[in-house]
Design a protein around this motif. Sequence first.
Motif, PDB file in Angstrom:
ATOM      1  N   ASN A  87     -10.183  13.777  -6.659  1.00 54.18           N
ATOM      2  CA  ASN A  87     -10.089  14.180  -5.258  1.00 54.18           C
ATOM      3  C   ASN A  87     -11.328  14.954  -4.827  1.00 54.18           C
ATOM      4  O   ASN A  87     -11.857  14.750  -3.723  1.00 54.18           O
ATOM      5  CB  ASN A  87      -8.831  15.014  -5.023  1.00 54.18           C
ATOM      6  CG  ASN A  87      -7.561  14.189  -5.086  1.00 54.18           C
ATOM      7  OD1 ASN A  87      -7.584  12.981  -4.882  1.00 54.18           O
ATOM      8  ND2 ASN A  87      -6.447  14.836  -5.392  1.00 54.18           N
ATOM      9  N   GLU A  88     -11.790  15.839  -5.694  1.00 55.01           N
ATOM     10  CA  GLU A  88     -13.010  16.598  -5.402  1.00 55.01           C
ATOM     11  C   GLU A  88     -14.205  15.658  -5.265  1.00 55.01           C
ATOM     12  O   GLU A  88     -15.022  15.782  -4.346  1.00 55.01           O
ATOM     13  CB  GLU A  88     -13.271  17.607  -6.516  1.00 55.01           C
ATOM     14  CG  GLU A  88     -14.574  18.375  -6.365  1.00 55.01           C
ATOM     15  CD  GLU A  88     -14.878  19.275  -7.553  1.00 55.01           C
ATOM     16  OE1 GLU A  88     -16.070  19.479  -7.846  1.00 55.01           O
ATOM     17  OE2 GLU A  88     -13.915  19.760  -8.187  1.00 55.01           O
ATOM     18  N   ALA A  89     -14.314  14.715  -6.187  1.00 56.10           N
ATOM     19  CA  ALA A  89     -15.426  13.772  -6.155  1.00 56.10           C
ATOM     20  C   ALA A  89     -15.423  12.937  -4.875  1.00 56.10           C
ATOM     21  O   ALA A  89     -16.466  12.734  -4.238  1.00 56.10           O
ATOM     22  CB  ALA A  89     -15.372  12.859  -7.381  1.00 56.10           C
ATOM     23  N   LEU A  90     -14.260  12.463  -4.484  1.00 59.78           N
ATOM     24  CA  LEU A  90     -14.154  11.667  -3.265  1.00 59.78           C
ATOM     25  C   LEU A  90     -14.515  12.483  -2.031  1.00 59.78           C
ATOM     26  O   LEU A  90     -15.165  11.977  -1.104  1.00 59.78           O
ATOM     27  CB  LEU A  90     -12.740  11.111  -3.126  1.00 59.78           C
ATOM     28  CG  LEU A  90     -12.367   9.975  -4.079  1.00 59.78           C
ATOM     29  CD1 LEU A  90     -10.875   9.710  -4.021  1.00 59.78           C
ATOM     30  CD2 LEU A  90     -13.138   8.707  -3.743  1.00 59.78           C
ATOM     31  N   GLU A  91     -14.110  13.735  -2.023  1.00 58.46           N
ATOM     32  CA  GLU A  91     -14.440  14.594  -0.888  1.00 58.46           C
ATOM     33  C   GLU A  91     -15.943  14.767  -0.753  1.00 58.46           C
ATOM     34  O   GLU A  91     -16.502  14.699   0.348  1.00 58.46           O
ATOM     35  CB  GLU A  91     -13.761  15.955  -1.061  1.00 58.46           C
ATOM     36  CG  GLU A  91     -13.980  16.902   0.108  1.00 58.46           C
ATOM     37  CD  GLU A  91     -13.253  18.224  -0.058  1.00 58.46           C
ATOM     38  OE1 GLU A  91     -13.552  19.148   0.732  1.00 58.46           O
ATOM     39  OE2 GLU A  91     -12.400  18.338  -0.957  1.00 58.46           O
TER      40      GLU A  91
ATOM     41  N   GLU B 110     -22.592   5.136 -11.561  1.00 55.02           N
ATOM     42  CA  GLU B 110     -21.292   5.727 -11.831  1.00 55.02           C
ATOM     43  C   GLU B 110     -21.285   7.206 -11.465  1.00 55.02           C
ATOM     44  O   GLU B 110     -22.235   7.934 -11.770  1.00 55.02           O
ATOM     45  CB  GLU B 110     -20.962   5.594 -13.316  1.00 55.02           C
ATOM     46  CG  GLU B 110     -19.673   6.297 -13.703  1.00 55.02           C
ATOM     47  CD  GLU B 110     -19.504   6.453 -15.202  1.00 55.02           C
ATOM     48  OE1 GLU B 110     -18.346   6.380 -15.652  1.00 55.02           O
ATOM     49  OE2 GLU B 110     -20.499   6.664 -15.927  1.00 55.02           O
ATOM     50  N   LEU B 111     -20.198   7.651 -10.864  1.00 51.68           N
ATOM     51  CA  LEU B 111     -19.900   9.068 -10.729  1.00 51.68           C
ATOM     52  C   LEU B 111     -18.932   9.414 -11.859  1.00 51.68           C
ATOM     53  O   LEU B 111     -17.776   9.025 -11.842  1.00 51.68           O
ATOM     54  CB  LEU B 111     -19.273   9.366  -9.364  1.00 51.68           C
ATOM     55  CG  LEU B 111     -19.187  10.836  -8.930  1.00 51.68           C
ATOM     56  CD1 LEU B 111     -18.864  10.918  -7.441  1.00 51.68           C
ATOM     57  CD2 LEU B 111     -18.171  11.645  -9.708  1.00 51.68           C
ATOM     58  N   ASN B 112     -19.454  10.124 -12.852  1.00 48.33           N
ATOM     59  CA  ASN B 112     -18.693  10.449 -14.054  1.00 48.33           C
ATOM     60  C   ASN B 112     -18.258  11.903 -13.968  1.00 48.33           C
ATOM     61  O   ASN B 112     -19.092  12.806 -13.864  1.00 48.33           O
ATOM     62  CB  ASN B 112     -19.589  10.202 -15.277  1.00 48.33           C
ATOM     63  CG  ASN B 112     -18.880  10.345 -16.596  1.00 48.33           C
ATOM     64  OD1 ASN B 112     -18.325  11.387 -16.888  1.00 48.33           O
ATOM     65  ND2 ASN B 112     -18.929   9.300 -17.410  1.00 48.33           N
ATOM     66  N   THR B 113     -16.942  12.134 -13.986  1.00 46.63           N
ATOM     67  CA  THR B 113     -16.434  13.495 -13.776  1.00 46.63           C
ATOM     68  C   THR B 113     -16.338  14.316 -15.058  1.00 46.63           C
ATOM     69  O   THR B 113     -15.894  15.469 -15.009  1.00 46.63           O
ATOM     70  CB  THR B 113     -15.050  13.465 -13.093  1.00 46.63           C
ATOM     71  OG1 THR B 113     -14.094  12.837 -13.941  1.00 46.63           O
ATOM     72  CG2 THR B 113     -15.117  12.755 -11.753  1.00 46.63           C
TER      73      THR B 113
ATOM     74  N   ILE C 224     -16.097   5.459  -9.863  1.00 45.55           N
ATOM     75  CA  ILE C 224     -15.728   6.795 -10.323  1.00 45.55           C
ATOM     76  C   ILE C 224     -14.944   6.669 -11.622  1.00 45.55           C
ATOM     77  O   ILE C 224     -13.986   5.898 -11.704  1.00 45.55           O
ATOM     78  CB  ILE C 224     -14.905   7.547  -9.267  1.00 45.55           C
ATOM     79  CG1 ILE C 224     -15.725   7.711  -7.979  1.00 45.55           C
ATOM     80  CG2 ILE C 224     -14.492   8.920  -9.787  1.00 45.55           C
ATOM     81  CD1 ILE C 224     -15.021   8.494  -6.897  1.00 45.55           C
ATOM     82  N   GLY C 225     -15.371   7.416 -12.637  1.00 49.37           N
ATOM     83  CA  GLY C 225     -14.702   7.362 -13.931  1.00 49.37           C
ATOM     84  C   GLY C 225     -14.592   8.735 -14.563  1.00 49.37           C
ATOM     85  O   GLY C 225     -15.466   9.589 -14.383  1.00 49.37           O
TER      86      GLY C 225
END
Length: 265
Positions: free
Chosen positions: A238-242, A190-193, A223-224
């Motif tokens: 958006n930052e995470a996806l970039e 997981e990418l946890n923001t 992403i969560g």
Amino acid sequence: MHDNHIHSKFSADSHMEAEEACKRAVEIGLSGLVFTDHVDYDFPDFDESFLIDYNEYFSFFHELKARWKSKLDILIGVEMGYQPQVIDEIENTLNSYSFDFVINSVHIIEHKDPYTGDYFIGKTQEQAYERYLQEILCSVNAYDNYDVIGHIGYAARYGNYKDKPIRYKDYSDIIDEILKAVIEKGKGIELNTSGLRGDLGCTIPGYDVFKRYFELGGEIITIGSDSHYTEHLGHSFNEALEYMANIGFKQVAHFEKRKPVFEKI
């Protein structure tokens, strides 16, 4: 995009109304929400508020899903708190209900809670982080009935340290073990923001870990936001996806009926 990690009032630590979460998700342009309320068996100072009546849970979210089906994709997940002594309880719950998505998370180590600070007592920062990562590795290998490993680096949010993040370069050997085991098992991470909302100042895990995951051949990322409040839904996506695109990833995923559905970045 789906927000793949959010908590409603069914989680003991959240007061977010699911209906309000849906309204907010549509406002900010999310295509789906995955409700992943907490289950932590044998939590320190455990009481019944840490458990969920899953008959009520599924009934509630099936009705919510029906109400929002023309506007928003609602999926039913769970964030399952790993401890080695509760594997039987975990398996029994996961085998009894038809979740769309299961996050395997480590919140408690040696029956001590990083959130309260108890876990860090008597340990150096290196000892605390190393032992925490060892427990994540144990969770990866302990059972197979999950889809992704949640927020690798969670404990760092609560250590009383000047420089908090768990960096790949400092723990490369054990992080490599974790990532290789995840990939071998066909699982994801997981990418946890949530770490971007506090003094940690980075996603959980950091982008350096995702770079290594990519180098090792890892492909499955969810992403969560780890939201407990509506204002945090979709936070920094958006930052995470970039960053994921800059690393080289072409897609992220959400899960339906325990199967990954990939979405192009």
